[in-house]
Design an enzyme around this catalytic site. Structure first.
Site, PDB file in Angstrom:
ATOM      1  N   LYS A 266       1.675   1.818   7.329  1.00 13.79           N
ATOM      2  CA  LYS A 266       1.962   1.032   8.526  1.00 13.79           C
ATOM      3  C   LYS A 266       2.949   1.741   9.449  1.00 13.79           C
ATOM      4  O   LYS A 266       3.621   2.695   9.067  1.00 13.79           O
ATOM      5  CB  LYS A 266       2.522  -0.337   8.140  1.00 13.79           C
ATOM      6  CG  LYS A 266       1.487  -1.257   7.525  1.00 13.79           C
ATOM      7  CD  LYS A 266       0.279  -1.476   8.439  1.00 13.79           C
ATOM      8  CE  LYS A 266       0.617  -2.296   9.669  1.00 13.79           C
ATOM      9  NZ  LYS A 266      -0.573  -2.505  10.549  1.00 13.79           N
TER      10      LYS A 266
ATOM     11  N   HIS B 215      -0.637   1.510  16.337  1.00 11.44           N
ATOM     12  CA  HIS B 215      -0.970   0.332  17.144  1.00 11.44           C
ATOM     13  C   HIS B 215       0.066   0.113  18.247  1.00 11.44           C
ATOM     14  O   HIS B 215       0.659  -0.965  18.380  1.00 11.44           O
ATOM     15  CB  HIS B 215      -1.077  -0.913  16.258  1.00 11.44           C
ATOM     16  CG  HIS B 215      -2.168  -0.834  15.234  1.00 11.44           C
ATOM     17  ND1 HIS B 215      -3.517  -0.847  15.573  1.00 11.44           N
ATOM     18  CD2 HIS B 215      -2.136  -0.736  13.880  1.00 11.44           C
ATOM     19  CE1 HIS B 215      -4.253  -0.766  14.482  1.00 11.44           C
ATOM     20  NE2 HIS B 215      -3.440  -0.690  13.438  1.00 11.44           N
TER      21      HIS B 215
ATOM     22  N   GLU C 279      -5.584   5.019  13.770  1.00 11.70           N
ATOM     23  CA  GLU C 279      -6.589   4.132  14.368  1.00 11.70           C
ATOM     24  C   GLU C 279      -7.372   4.739  15.521  1.00 11.70           C
ATOM     25  O   GLU C 279      -8.382   4.164  15.947  1.00 11.70           O
ATOM     26  CB  GLU C 279      -5.945   2.811  14.826  1.00 11.70           C
ATOM     27  CG  GLU C 279      -4.983   2.924  15.995  1.00 11.70           C
ATOM     28  CD  GLU C 279      -3.544   3.159  15.570  1.00 11.70           C
ATOM     29  OE1 GLU C 279      -2.649   2.990  16.417  1.00 11.70           O
ATOM     30  OE2 GLU C 279      -3.313   3.526  14.395  1.00 11.70           O
TER      31      GLU C 279
ATOM     32  N   TYR D 244      -0.774   4.446  10.748  1.00 10.21           N
ATOM     33  CA  TYR D 244      -1.189   3.470  11.750  1.00 10.21           C
ATOM     34  C   TYR D 244      -0.012   3.211  12.679  1.00 10.21           C
ATOM     35  O   TYR D 244       1.127   3.041  12.217  1.00 10.21           O
ATOM     36  CB  TYR D 244      -1.611   2.154  11.095  1.00 10.21           C
ATOM     37  CG  TYR D 244      -2.931   2.201  10.377  1.00 10.21           C
ATOM     38  CD1 TYR D 244      -4.107   2.464  11.074  1.00 10.21           C
ATOM     39  CD2 TYR D 244      -3.012   1.958   9.008  1.00 10.21           C
ATOM     40  CE1 TYR D 244      -5.330   2.515  10.417  1.00 10.21           C
ATOM     41  CE2 TYR D 244      -4.229   1.992   8.348  1.00 10.21           C
ATOM     42  CZ  TYR D 244      -5.383   2.272   9.058  1.00 10.21           C
ATOM     43  OH  TYR D 244      -6.589   2.314   8.403  1.00 10.21           O
TER      44      TYR D 244
ATOM     45  N   ARG E 224       0.842  -1.194   0.000  1.00 10.97           N
ATOM     46  CA  ARG E 224       0.000   0.000   0.000  1.00 10.97           C
ATOM     47  C   ARG E 224       0.886   1.256   0.000  1.00 10.97           C
ATOM     48  O   ARG E 224       2.071   1.200   0.293  1.00 10.97           O
ATOM     49  CB  ARG E 224      -0.908   0.018   1.232  1.00 10.97           C
ATOM     50  CG  ARG E 224      -2.016  -1.003   1.219  1.00 10.97           C
ATOM     51  CD  ARG E 224      -2.769  -1.048   2.545  1.00 10.97           C
ATOM     52  NE  ARG E 224      -1.983  -1.679   3.596  1.00 10.97           N
ATOM     53  CZ  ARG E 224      -2.405  -1.852   4.843  1.00 10.97           C
ATOM     54  NH1 ARG E 224      -3.611  -1.429   5.198  1.00 10.97           N
ATOM     55  NH2 ARG E 224      -1.639  -2.441   5.744  1.00 10.97           N
TER      56      ARG E 224
ATOM     57  N   ASP F 265      -2.904  -6.690  15.580  1.00 11.87           N
ATOM     58  CA  ASP F 265      -2.252  -5.382  15.654  1.00 11.87           C
ATOM     59  C   ASP F 265      -2.292  -4.819  17.068  1.00 11.87           C
ATOM     60  O   ASP F 265      -1.424  -4.028  17.455  1.00 11.87           O
ATOM     61  CB  ASP F 265      -2.938  -4.382  14.714  1.00 11.87           C
ATOM     62  CG  ASP F 265      -2.315  -4.377  13.332  1.00 11.87           C
ATOM     63  OD1 ASP F 265      -1.107  -4.627  13.227  1.00 11.87           O
ATOM     64  OD2 ASP F 265      -3.037  -4.134  12.354  1.00 11.87           O
TER      65      ASP F 265
END
Length: 371
Positions: A75, A96, A118, A94, A15, A270
């Site tokens: 990510k 996490h 998130e 993101y 991505r 995650d």
């Protein structure tokens, strides 16, 4: 502002954080956009597409991290990327962190301003930047589980749909939120027998209203879960506590009662996973076996469908990227929903759930945003 989109380096992550359309909007607002060479190729987006939109194509990550005021990723930054972050630089991705103490400590040491997709909220409720990837991960989960149930993958040799005269597979979904609802939709479409467990009456009502009697629902208790996983061919872990570690719903002891060759797809990995025996895996090596039960715990499931995922994610994040590019930290001060994503800033953890999960000191986000 100088905005940078690096190429993702996590295992099999194809991505990219910005599409050419997003680049065009940023450039039209007077911002300089740098895209690392090859960043969009995995999603079918060429360097030429980005040049046409107005981006500067740079050769490597050093130019992105040294030159950008705002780094937009998909990510969480990997160790080599975290080492490149600068004090005061804004990272939007993101993260996490509740299940990743090492990353949290390195982000604190970097001095960067780290905003997590998130936990960004919406005035209409929910988590708008988590939702599109939750939808995709939920839809992928039954597919991944179906593959793992095949004998060649070590599974029970069970087809989700069954066959004439042979009953379908039993699929248990733990959590009736976005992931669980999407997983139920696909599992039902594949012909499986589906039951969804959740502790909330309202999510179960919504799911029941959507699927009727096709998907059975049950109130989640430890006793109910133990019985459900004992009967299951496939268990999908879909429980979420925003920003915090996922609840451990499946104990190691429960595995002994499961069918040999049964599968757990832990979409919550995650955030640490719903199963005590879950540990992060990659697309290169997605599954492992504990007590005869296959565990599929890939931390970037939507990366398997990077074109779909890129456009879904970039469409959701773009309004916030534009706000950050236009106003910097002022965007955080002005928008409480974006401020909800502020997680690490200038060496402090500013998200209470993350701080609690990691046992680290917590600093109020308001203090950081106003400084």
């Amino acid at each position: 502002m100088r905005v940078g989109a690096p190429r993702e380096v996590k295992d099999n992550e194809f991505r990219v954080a910005l599409t050419p359309a997003g680049v065009y909007e940023l450039v039209q607002r007077g911002h300089l956009v740098m895209v690392e060479r090859g960043a969009g190729v995995g999603a079918g987006l060429s360097d030429g597409d980005y040049r046409t939109a107005g981006a500067a194509i740079v050769e490597g990550p050093d130019e992105i991290y040294s030159g950008a005021d705002l780094v937009v990723k998909v990510k969480e930054p990997q160790p080599q990327e975290r080492a490149r972050l600068r004090p005061g630089q804004i990272l939007f991705a993101y993260l996490h962190l509740a299940a990743d103490r090492a990353q949290a400590l390195e982000l604190m040491r970097s001095g960067a301003i780290c905003i997590a997709y998130e936990t960004v909220t919406s005035p209409f409720g929910g988590l708008p930047l988590l939702a599109p990837m939750s939808e995709i991960a939920g839809r992928l989960a039954p597919q991944a589980g179906a593959r793992c149930l095949e004998k060649s993958m070590g599974g029970r040799g069970v087809l989700l749909s069954g066959a004439p005269g042979v009953p379908p597979a039993e699929v248990v979904i733990l959590g009736a939120g976005m992931v669980g609802t999407q997983a139920a939709m696909i599992a039902l479409g594949m012909g499986a027998s589906v039951i969804v467990a959740d502790r909330g009456a309202e999510p179960l009502r919504r799911l029941s209203a959507r699927f009727g009697n096709a998907a059975r629902t049950i109130f989640s208790t430890p006793t109910a879960i133990a019985e459900l996983v004992r009967r299951a061919d496939l268990v999908i872990g879909a429980a979420l506590v925003p920003g915090a570690a996922a609840p451990k719903l499946i104990s190691r002891g429960m595995l002994a009662g499961m069918k040999p060759g049964a599968v757990i797809v832990d979409v919550a990995i995650d955030q640490g996973g719903c199963c005590e025996t879950s540990r992060p895996t990659t697309h290169s090596d997605p599954a492992y076996v504990v007590d005869g039960v296959i565990h599929y715990c890939v931390t970037n499931m939507p990366g398997a469908v990077p074109r779909t995922s890129t456009f879904a994610l970039a469409s959701a994040t773009l309004p916030f990227v534009l706000a950050l590019a236009d106003n910097g930290l002022g965007a955080v001060r002005d928008d409480p929903h974006l401020a909800a994503g502020l997680t690490v800033a200038r060496g402090e953890i500013v998200n209470a759930s993350v701080a609690a999960a990691l046992g680290l000191p917590f600093a109020p986000a308001q203090k950081i945003a106003k400084s």
